[in-house]
Design an enzyme around this catalytic site. Structure first.
Site, PDB file in Angstrom:
ATOM      1  N   ASP A  66       0.486  -0.909   0.226  1.00  0.00           N
ATOM      2  CA  ASP A  66      -0.256   0.005  -0.034  1.00  0.00           C
ATOM      3  C   ASP A  66       1.023   1.065   0.211  1.00  0.00           C
ATOM      4  OD1 ASP A  66      -3.228   1.262   0.335  1.00  0.00           O
ATOM      5  OD2 ASP A  66      -1.761   1.850   2.068  1.00  0.00           O
ATOM      6  N   THR A  99      -3.447   5.960  -3.698  1.00  0.00           N
ATOM      7  CA  THR A  99      -2.336   6.622  -3.086  1.00  0.00           C
ATOM      8  C   THR A  99      -0.838   6.502  -4.122  1.00  0.00           C
ATOM      9  OG1 THR A  99      -1.627   4.988  -2.340  1.00  0.00           O
ATOM     10  CG2 THR A  99      -2.906   6.451  -1.108  1.00  0.00           C
ATOM     11  N   THR A 100      -0.297   5.172  -4.540  1.00  0.00           N
ATOM     12  CA  THR A 100       0.851   4.819  -5.512  1.00  0.00           C
ATOM     13  C   THR A 100       0.255   5.733  -6.805  1.00  0.00           C
ATOM     14  OG1 THR A 100       0.510   3.133  -4.131  1.00  0.00           O
ATOM     15  CG2 THR A 100       1.716   2.727  -6.475  1.00  0.00           C
ATOM     16  N   ASP A 394      -9.788   0.026   2.431  1.00  0.00           N
ATOM     17  CA  ASP A 394      -9.647   0.953   1.001  1.00  0.00           C
ATOM     18  C   ASP A 394     -10.752   0.436   0.266  1.00  0.00           C
ATOM     19  OD1 ASP A 394      -6.602   1.693   1.876  1.00  0.00           O
ATOM     20  OD2 ASP A 394      -5.860   0.100   0.101  1.00  0.00           O
TER      21      ASP A 394
HETATM   22  P1  ADP Z   1      -3.064   2.328  -5.734  1.00  0.00           P
HETATM   23  O1  ADP Z   1      -2.157   2.798  -4.534  1.00  0.00           O
HETATM   24  O2  ADP Z   1      -2.599   3.990  -6.868  1.00  0.00           O
HETATM   25  O3  ADP Z   1      -4.279   2.008  -5.887  1.00  0.00           O
HETATM   26  P2  ADP Z   1      -2.969  -0.076  -6.612  1.00  0.00           P
HETATM   27  O4  ADP Z   1      -1.602  -0.727  -6.411  1.00  0.00           O
HETATM   28  O5  ADP Z   1      -4.002  -0.740  -6.038  1.00  0.00           O
HETATM   29  O6  ADP Z   1      -2.669   1.357  -6.129  1.00  0.00           O
HETATM   30  O7  ADP Z   1      -2.742   0.012  -8.517  1.00  0.00           O
HETATM   31  C1  ADP Z   1      -4.347   0.610  -8.833  1.00  0.00           C
HETATM   32  C2  ADP Z   1      -3.875   0.664 -10.233  1.00  0.00           C
HETATM   33  O8  ADP Z   1      -4.221  -0.785 -10.447  1.00  0.00           O
HETATM   34  C3  ADP Z   1      -5.024   0.991 -10.860  1.00  0.00           C
HETATM   35  O9  ADP Z   1      -4.326   1.515 -11.839  1.00  0.00           O
HETATM   36  C4  ADP Z   1      -5.967  -0.451 -11.326  1.00  0.00           C
HETATM   37  O10 ADP Z   1      -6.714   0.362 -12.475  1.00  0.00           O
HETATM   38  C5  ADP Z   1      -4.568  -1.299 -12.027  1.00  0.00           C
HETATM   39  N1  ADP Z   1      -5.931  -2.500 -11.527  1.00  0.00           N
HETATM   40  C6  ADP Z   1      -6.215  -2.643 -10.481  1.00  0.00           C
HETATM   41  N2  ADP Z   1      -6.373  -4.458 -11.229  1.00  0.00           N
HETATM   42  C7  ADP Z   1      -5.645  -4.522 -12.211  1.00  0.00           C
HETATM   43  C8  ADP Z   1      -5.466  -5.616 -13.714  1.00  0.00           C
HETATM   44  N3  ADP Z   1      -6.303  -6.749 -13.327  1.00  0.00           N
HETATM   45  N4  ADP Z   1      -5.745  -5.538 -14.714  1.00  0.00           N
HETATM   46  C9  ADP Z   1      -4.319  -4.158 -15.071  1.00  0.00           C
HETATM   47  N5  ADP Z   1      -4.348  -3.759 -13.560  1.00  0.00           N
HETATM   48  C10 ADP Z   1      -4.813  -3.736 -12.343  1.00  0.00           C
HETATM   49 MG    MG Z   2      -5.142   0.556  -4.955  1.00  0.00          MG
END
Ligand code: ADP
Ligand code: MG
Length: 545
Positions: A66, A99-100, A394
């Site tokens: 996270d 956040t990322t 989340d």
């Molecule tokens: P954040 O802290 O920004 O929420 P995450 O590690 O949760 O970071 O990643 C979020 C990103 O991952 C988003 O852009 C979302 O659309 C993408 N995402 C989630 N599931 C998938 C998937 N199965 N394939 C591709 N991208 C995905």
């Molecule tokens: Mg996320």
């Protein structure tokens, strides 16, 4: 480069140890620091992102994926790096996810800005271009977003699943379902608008059992025990009194001496105290309560009377839990026992003390249409439970945001490519050098699909080329990357769904952070105090006492 001190003849206006960086140096240094922070979290983006193991100065280990947690745990010193940490916190507080994305995006915007600075484009022009681009980007997001309602349970589950994916959380399907059920249970309609408050879901964790044992309680779980061994441990069809006053005889505020000259008088005095407590319990009994939950203390004698009356009691419950109990059971928190009426009592099918992982907890469950519920998180190890708890948080946040705003987007880099495409067309209509900044913003947006591909072990250039080609066709706004299968497809149809607000907020915060960092052209940092001096300041020497 930096320190402008000790120059003969120079006017000394800053103390000796002050470090000063001006102009391009300052910008370069700040951008470097911000980019470094983005670099740290970059590998955790998306479902295939890696985890980080963080060890704090006390030796405690956190394993997480996270972004906000990582940045919260690491101790950054550089002021620009601190700003990046701040924006991740803001994103976390505002929407609870993304956040990322925010930090990675801000880092990339700064990288592109630096390239423009090297081409002698002025900061003001860049900032202006970024602003125009960010505004346009939000427009694009609003245009492509699709509606979601509280009836779309399946879709809501997918929103929760997308937030949970890649978090290293086990049993995600089940957790997603629990989160949807929990949030829908506490969602209320006010003035035609949905209100889903994450805080109305109480999340408790207990190490032990397995993730399969994690469950939703239609009521509240208290980290407390029944106060007296003689009390029942289980009450069905509970009628609950919620008290915000102590079941004790008040100590007098002023000191008063009571002269007692005979044993009879002592007895009379004690009897009177007992009588007061007995009356309190009588009153509770009279209104029909069989459970007492008290925010304050309960005197031993009162406990005894309550036990005799077959009433289950819990004491010293936190104020926030009392409020949740009130929402869950429909009871009213009463500040004086005299005022307690049958209408104030809350209801629950069952109140029971149970042992969970060796510790006692009180479950108030089976509430009728509770407006507050609990999720009890279980798991075999501390870091599993912790990460599950963060994941649940989340998921609840994205569900709340999705319900309240009623708009969602397909993920997997699709919206970013769509923004990027629109901005490239837009740049052509923007005159002057701002067009270059808009162009740079468009390029920067591509970092999200690129990173998702990289983290999934795919070729980023190849993926980007495919995505761009697809987005030139009509009805392509949600064509993105499924990082799990490595395929390019409609992510909305596939079920990679995110709330509009998470993405919109990420774009806004990232561009604001980039702008803020770019605008700084002078860093004046006071010199660090010597270690000894610092210590002296903190701990006065013992002789002084
Ligand atoms: P954040 O802290 O920004 O929420 P995450 O590690 O949760 O970071 O990643 C979020 C990103 O991952 C988003 O852009 C979302 O659309 C993408 N995402 C989630 N599931 C998938 C998937 N199965 N394939 C591709 N991208 C995905
Ligand atoms: Mg996320």
């Amino acid at each position: 480069m930096a320190a402008e001190r000790g120059v003969p003849g120079a006017l000394v206006i800053l103390p000796e140890k002050t470090a000063r960086f001006v102009g391009r140096d300052a910008q370069h240094m700040n951008i470097l620091a911000a980019k470094t922070v983005a670099e740290v979290v970059r590998t955790t983006l998306g479902p295939k992102g890696m985890d980080k193991m963080l060890v704090d100065s006390m030796g405690d280990v956190t394993i997480t994926n996270d972004g906000a947690t990582i940045l919260k745990e690491i101790d950054v010193e550089h002021p620009a790096a601190k700003m990046m940490v701040e924006i991740s916190k803001t994103q976390d507080n505002e929407v609870g996810d993304g956040t990322t994305t925010t930090v990675v995006l801000a880092g990339e915007l700064l990288k592109k800005a630096e390239e423009l600075l090297e081409k002698d484009i002025h900061t003001t022009t860049i900032v202006e271009g970024f602003r125009m681009a960010a505004e346009k980007a939000i427009e694009v997001l609003n245009k492509i977003a699709v509606p979601i309602s509280r009836e779309d349970r399946e879709k809501l589950k997918l929103v929760a699943l997308t937030a949970l994916s890649g978090k290293g959380v086990t049993e995600v399907e089940r957790l997603a379902e629990l989160c949807v059920e929990a949030i829908l249970q506490v969602t209320e309609e006010r003035d035609g608008k949905l209100k889903a408050v994450v805080d109305h879901v109480k999340v408790d964790k207990r190490i032990g059992g397995s993730a399969l044992d994690t469950r939703l309680v239609k009521g509240i779980v208290l980290d407390k025990e029944v106060v007296h061994p003689g009390m029942p441990k289980r009450i069905e069809k509970a009628k609950i009194a919620l008290l915000n006053c102590a079941l004790e005889v008040k100590q007098t505020e002023t000191k008063a001496k009571i002269r007692i000259s005979s044993p009879e008088q002592i007895k009379a005095f004690l009897d009177e105290e007992q009588q007061i407590l007995k009356d309190m319990v009588e009153q509770i009994k009279k209104v029909g309560a069989n459970v007492v939950i008290c925010q304050k203390g309960i005197d031993d004698i009162a406990q005894h009377f309550l036990a005799k009356a077959g009433i289950l009691a819990v004491r010293r419950v936190k104020e926030s839990d009392m409020e949740k109990l009130s929402r869950a059971t429909g009871g009213k928190i009463v500040t004086s026992i005299k005022e307690l009426t049958p209408a104030d009592l809350g209801e629950a099918q069952l109140v029971e003390e149970r042992k969970v992982a060796g510790e006692k907890m009180v479950f108030i469950e089976g509430c009728k249409n509770p407006k507050s519920v609990s999720i009890l998180v279980r798991g075999g190890a501390e870091h599993i439970v912790d990460e599950a708890e963060r994941g649940i948080h989340d998921a609840l946040c994205v569900l709340s945001v999705a319900l309240e705003e009623g708009k969602v987007l397909g993920g997997g880099g699709a919206p970013e490519i769509e923004i990027s495409k629109t901005l490239r067309d837009y740049a052509e209509t923007v005159g002057g050098k701002e067009a270059l900044a808009v162009q740079a913003f468009a390029d920067a947006m591509e970092v999200i699909p690129k990173t998702l591909a990289e983290n999934a072990g795919l070729d980023p250039v190849d993926i980007l080329t495919q995505l761009k080609a697809e987005h030139s066709k009509p009805k392509s706004e949600f064509i993105g990357l499924d990082a799990v299968s490595g395929k390019i497809l409609n992510t909305l149809d596939l079920g990679i769904i995110e709330p509009l607000k998470v993405k919109a907020q990420a774009v806004k915060s990232a561009s604001e952070a980039a702008e803020m960092i770019l605008r700084i052209d002078d860093v004046i940092a006071a010199g660090k105090l010597e270690k000894e001096e610092k210590e002296k300041e903190k701990t006065p020497s013992t002789e002084e006492f």
